[in-house]
Design a protein around this motif. Structure first.
Motif, PDB file in Angstrom:
ATOM      1  N   LEU A  94       0.843  -1.156   0.005  1.00 57.18           N
ATOM      2  CA  LEU A  94      -0.054  -0.189   0.208  1.00 57.18           C
ATOM      3  C   LEU A  94       0.813   1.177  -0.074  1.00 57.18           C
ATOM      4  O   LEU A  94       1.573   1.326   0.786  1.00 57.18           O
ATOM      5  N   LYS A  95       1.057   1.915  -1.115  1.00 50.82           N
ATOM      6  CA  LYS A  95       1.829   3.096  -1.396  1.00 50.82           C
ATOM      7  C   LYS A  95       1.089   4.349  -1.259  1.00 50.82           C
ATOM      8  O   LYS A  95      -0.176   4.470  -1.877  1.00 50.82           O
ATOM      9  N   THR A  96       1.678   5.495  -0.586  1.00 50.22           N
ATOM     10  CA  THR A  96       0.837   6.838  -0.859  1.00 50.22           C
ATOM     11  C   THR A  96       1.936   7.820  -0.997  1.00 50.22           C
ATOM     12  O   THR A  96       3.281   7.797  -0.274  1.00 50.22           O
ATOM     13  N   GLU A  97       1.614   9.053  -1.488  1.00 48.82           N
ATOM     14  CA  GLU A  97       2.405  10.099  -1.656  1.00 48.82           C
ATOM     15  C   GLU A  97       1.688  11.283  -2.091  1.00 48.82           C
ATOM     16  O   GLU A  97       0.413  11.203  -2.450  1.00 48.82           O
ATOM     17  N   GLY A  98       1.944  12.472  -1.456  1.00 43.06           N
ATOM     18  CA  GLY A  98       1.293  13.764  -1.884  1.00 43.06           C
ATOM     19  C   GLY A  98       1.992  15.103  -1.468  1.00 43.06           C
ATOM     20  O   GLY A  98       3.087  15.096  -0.767  1.00 43.06           O
ATOM     21  N   ALA A 104      -4.356  23.238   0.069  1.00 46.04           N
ATOM     22  CA  ALA A 104      -4.649  22.606  -1.465  1.00 46.04           C
ATOM     23  C   ALA A 104      -3.664  21.772  -1.687  1.00 46.04           C
ATOM     24  O   ALA A 104      -2.618  21.963  -1.147  1.00 46.04           O
ATOM     25  N   GLY A 105      -3.973  20.778  -2.438  1.00 44.83           N
ATOM     26  CA  GLY A 105      -2.682  19.805  -2.942  1.00 44.83           C
ATOM     27  C   GLY A 105      -3.327  18.601  -3.655  1.00 44.83           C
ATOM     28  O   GLY A 105      -4.310  18.658  -4.201  1.00 44.83           O
ATOM     29  N   ASP A 106      -2.501  17.546  -3.788  1.00 44.10           N
ATOM     30  CA  ASP A 106      -2.823  16.311  -4.360  1.00 44.10           C
ATOM     31  C   ASP A 106      -2.250  15.092  -3.622  1.00 44.10           C
ATOM     32  O   ASP A 106      -1.396  15.489  -2.933  1.00 44.10           O
ATOM     33  N   ALA A 107      -2.845  14.069  -3.811  1.00 51.74           N
ATOM     34  CA  ALA A 107      -2.422  12.797  -2.990  1.00 51.74           C
ATOM     35  C   ALA A 107      -2.639  11.645  -4.127  1.00 51.74           C
ATOM     36  O   ALA A 107      -3.674  11.656  -4.863  1.00 51.74           O
ATOM     37  N   GLU A 108      -2.060  10.469  -4.102  1.00 51.90           N
ATOM     38  CA  GLU A 108      -2.372   9.440  -4.700  1.00 51.90           C
ATOM     39  C   GLU A 108      -2.013   8.034  -3.545  1.00 51.90           C
ATOM     40  O   GLU A 108      -1.251   8.102  -2.816  1.00 51.90           O
ATOM     41  N   ARG A 128      -4.606   2.305  -8.746  1.00 45.23           N
ATOM     42  CA  ARG A 128      -4.280   3.620  -8.130  1.00 45.23           C
ATOM     43  C   ARG A 128      -5.277   4.768  -8.265  1.00 45.23           C
ATOM     44  O   ARG A 128      -6.295   4.489  -9.034  1.00 45.23           O
ATOM     45  N   LEU A 129      -5.122   5.519  -7.283  1.00 42.59           N
ATOM     46  CA  LEU A 129      -6.124   6.627  -7.281  1.00 42.59           C
ATOM     47  C   LEU A 129      -5.512   7.927  -6.805  1.00 42.59           C
ATOM     48  O   LEU A 129      -4.834   7.889  -5.811  1.00 42.59           O
ATOM     49  N   GLU A 130      -5.960   8.714  -7.804  1.00 42.89           N
ATOM     50  CA  GLU A 130      -5.351  10.114  -7.594  1.00 42.89           C
ATOM     51  C   GLU A 130      -6.308  10.930  -7.290  1.00 42.89           C
ATOM     52  O   GLU A 130      -7.496  11.001  -7.414  1.00 42.89           O
ATOM     53  N   THR A 131      -6.061  11.949  -6.192  1.00 46.45           N
ATOM     54  CA  THR A 131      -7.128  12.747  -5.879  1.00 46.45           C
ATOM     55  C   THR A 131      -6.188  14.109  -5.923  1.00 46.45           C
ATOM     56  O   THR A 131      -4.993  14.385  -5.726  1.00 46.45           O
ATOM     57  N   ALA A 132      -7.214  15.273  -6.161  1.00 44.83           N
ATOM     58  CA  ALA A 132      -6.756  16.842  -5.945  1.00 44.83           C
ATOM     59  C   ALA A 132      -7.751  17.607  -5.136  1.00 44.83           C
ATOM     60  O   ALA A 132      -8.909  16.973  -5.608  1.00 44.83           O
ATOM     61  N   PHE A 133      -7.188  18.231  -4.356  1.00 41.77           N
ATOM     62  CA  PHE A 133      -8.407  18.830  -3.203  1.00 41.77           C
ATOM     63  C   PHE A 133      -7.907  20.520  -3.251  1.00 41.77           C
ATOM     64  O   PHE A 133      -6.720  20.746  -3.472  1.00 41.77           O
ATOM     65  N   GLY A 134      -9.083  21.103  -2.642  1.00 45.32           N
ATOM     66  CA  GLY A 134      -8.686  22.469  -2.685  1.00 45.32           C
ATOM     67  C   GLY A 134     -10.101  23.385  -2.909  1.00 45.32           C
ATOM     68  O   GLY A 134     -10.802  22.995  -3.737  1.00 45.32           O
ATOM     69  N   ASP A 135     -10.211  24.397  -2.225  1.00 41.27           N
ATOM     70  CA  ASP A 135     -11.271  25.331  -2.178  1.00 41.27           C
ATOM     71  C   ASP A 135     -12.543  24.469  -1.925  1.00 41.27           C
ATOM     72  O   ASP A 135     -13.858  24.686  -2.734  1.00 41.27           O
ATOM     73  N   GLY A 136     -12.764  23.614  -1.199  1.00 46.52           N
ATOM     74  CA  GLY A 136     -13.742  22.955  -0.764  1.00 46.52           C
ATOM     75  C   GLY A 136     -14.181  21.971  -1.984  1.00 46.52           C
ATOM     76  O   GLY A 136     -15.080  21.141  -1.702  1.00 46.52           O
ATOM     77  N   ALA A 137     -13.362  21.679  -2.872  1.00 45.65           N
ATOM     78  CA  ALA A 137     -13.744  20.617  -4.012  1.00 45.65           C
ATOM     79  C   ALA A 137     -12.665  19.402  -3.732  1.00 45.65           C
ATOM     80  O   ALA A 137     -11.492  19.674  -3.243  1.00 45.65           O
ATOM     81  N   LEU A 138     -13.114  18.186  -4.256  1.00 46.98           N
ATOM     82  CA  LEU A 138     -12.564  17.014  -4.341  1.00 46.98           C
ATOM     83  C   LEU A 138     -12.462  16.342  -5.667  1.00 46.98           C
ATOM     84  O   LEU A 138     -13.446  16.109  -6.002  1.00 46.98           O
ATOM     85  N   ARG A 139     -11.590  15.945  -6.304  1.00 43.98           N
ATOM     86  CA  ARG A 139     -11.543  15.320  -7.544  1.00 43.98           C
ATOM     87  C   ARG A 139     -10.813  13.998  -7.409  1.00 43.98           C
ATOM     88  O   ARG A 139      -9.663  13.832  -6.538  1.00 43.98           O
ATOM     89  N   ALA A 140     -11.115  13.146  -8.062  1.00 48.55           N
ATOM     90  CA  ALA A 140     -10.439  11.607  -7.994  1.00 48.55           C
ATOM     91  C   ALA A 140     -10.492  10.954  -9.442  1.00 48.55           C
ATOM     92  O   ALA A 140     -11.112  11.401 -10.081  1.00 48.55           O
ATOM     93  N   ARG A 141      -9.304  10.280  -9.505  1.00 44.64           N
ATOM     94  CA  ARG A 141      -9.171   9.706 -10.885  1.00 44.64           C
ATOM     95  C   ARG A 141      -8.578   8.370 -10.762  1.00 44.64           C
ATOM     96  O   ARG A 141      -7.316   8.175 -10.472  1.00 44.64           O
ATOM     97  N   PRO A 142      -9.401   7.278 -10.801  1.00 44.67           N
ATOM     98  CA  PRO A 142      -8.798   5.943 -10.500  1.00 44.67           C
ATOM     99  C   PRO A 142      -8.206   5.338 -11.761  1.00 44.67           C
ATOM    100  O   PRO A 142      -8.385   5.910 -12.853  1.00 44.67           O
ATOM    101  N   GLY A 143      -7.616   4.396 -11.475  1.00 45.25           N
ATOM    102  CA  GLY A 143      -6.583   3.681 -12.741  1.00 45.25           C
ATOM    103  C   GLY A 143      -6.023   2.336 -12.330  1.00 45.25           C
ATOM    104  O   GLY A 143      -5.897   1.765 -11.106  1.00 45.25           O
ATOM    105  N   LEU A 144      -5.187   2.063 -13.243  1.00 40.66           N
ATOM    106  CA  LEU A 144      -4.240   0.757 -13.078  1.00 40.66           C
ATOM    107  C   LEU A 144      -2.764   1.169 -12.762  1.00 40.66           C
ATOM    108  O   LEU A 144      -2.567   2.091 -13.572  1.00 40.66           O
ATOM    109  N   ALA A 145      -1.912   0.286 -12.226  1.00 37.46           N
ATOM    110  CA  ALA A 145      -0.491   0.692 -12.165  1.00 37.46           C
ATOM    111  C   ALA A 145       0.243  -0.728 -12.139  1.00 37.46           C
ATOM    112  O   ALA A 145      -0.279  -1.903 -11.764  1.00 37.46           O
TER     113      ALA A 145
END
Length: 266
Positions: A94-98, A104-108, A128-145
């Motif tokens: 289980l790997k994580t970074e951000g 505001a920022g991003d994490a995966e 893999r799950l990428e996320t970006a957050f800031g200004d009360g919003a949260l976006r996510a982009r799943p995928g394969l690694a």
């Protein structure tokens, strides 16, 4: 040779032969009386014993980077680590970074199945799950690694990985590092990371081609093997359309930072 000499020689040979036969005859009895045989007896071979020994579970939690970089604009923070559990041949990662700055920022996060395919090489595959957050919003982009984790010659750690998002966007990352022991406790770590993408994805600030290259140099002191504060410098430069997208969003396409952090593992 006279007959007397022949008789004496023959008699001497017969006495020596008799003594040798007596020793051979008595030798099993002498061995039987000893406390232990001359060679140790090895336990009976048990099929699968070696394979069974390899089924023990081992775990490791490592926070490789946990740092801040004070600047005139703020104090951006960064983290990078993993947790793994498994045996000598099969593991789960289980790997994580951000990065975070001013809320505001991003994490995966990556959940990976890993299999040892060589003495120093593991093949890894998962999600893999990428996320970006800031200004009360949260976006996510799943995928394969899919990638490798290897110890290259001269103890250079290399980690190439290929990503495919749920929309089919393809990107890649290479991370490499090397621990140079100055003393038993003082360690200098050069680190390089490069990202590239096949398609342009403006929503995620990603351009096609080489996106960015990051070079870092960190000097850590291991108070204990598990606890090591460090100081270093980190330089990141973006290229092409990725740099254009960053500038359009009001960011810097090139940064050189002084970082302070701590490395932890258990």
């Amino acid at each position: 040779m006279t007959s007397a000499s022949f008789t004496i020689t023959t008699g001497l040979m017969l006495r020596r032969l008799s003594l040798l036969l007596a020793l051979v005859a008595l030798s099993p009895t002498a061995w039987a009386q000893t406390e232990a045989p001359p060679f140790p007896e090895y336990p009976d071979f048990q099929p699968g014993a070696v394979a069974a020994a390899d089924q023990h579970l081992y775990s490791l939690a490592l926070i490789d980077l946990l740092e801040v970089a004070p600047t005139a604009a703020g104090v951006p923070a960064r983290f990078d680590g993993f947790y793994r559990i498994g045996n000598d041949y099969t593991r789960f990662y289980l790997k994580t970074e951000g990065e975070v700055e001013d809320g505001a920022g991003d994490a995966e996060a990556q959940a990976l199945y890993s299999r040892l395919v060589g003495a120093f090489t593991e093949v890894q595959a998962g999600v893999r799950l990428e996320t970006a957050f800031g200004d009360g919003a949260l976006r996510a982009r799943p995928g394969l690694a899919v990638g490798l984790e290897a110890l290259a010659p001269y103890f250079f750690e290399a980690e190439p990985v290929l990503f495919v998002s749920y929309k089919g966007d393809v990107s890649a990352r290479f991370t490499g590092s090397y621990d140079l022991l100055i003393t038993q406790r003082l360690v200098l770590q050069p680190r390089v990371e490069a990202n590239a993408a096949l398609q342009r994805v403006e929503d995620w600030g990603v351009g096609s081609g080489l996106n960015d290259v990051e070079l870092g140099l960190r000097l850590r002191y291991e108070i204990r093997r598990e606890i090591a504060p460090y100081v270093g410098v980190n330089w990141r430069n973006q290229f092409g359309s990725t740099a254009d997208l960053t500038r359009a969003a009001g960011g810097d396409a090139s940064q050189a930072l002084l970082v302070f952090g701590i490395r932890l593992f258990r």
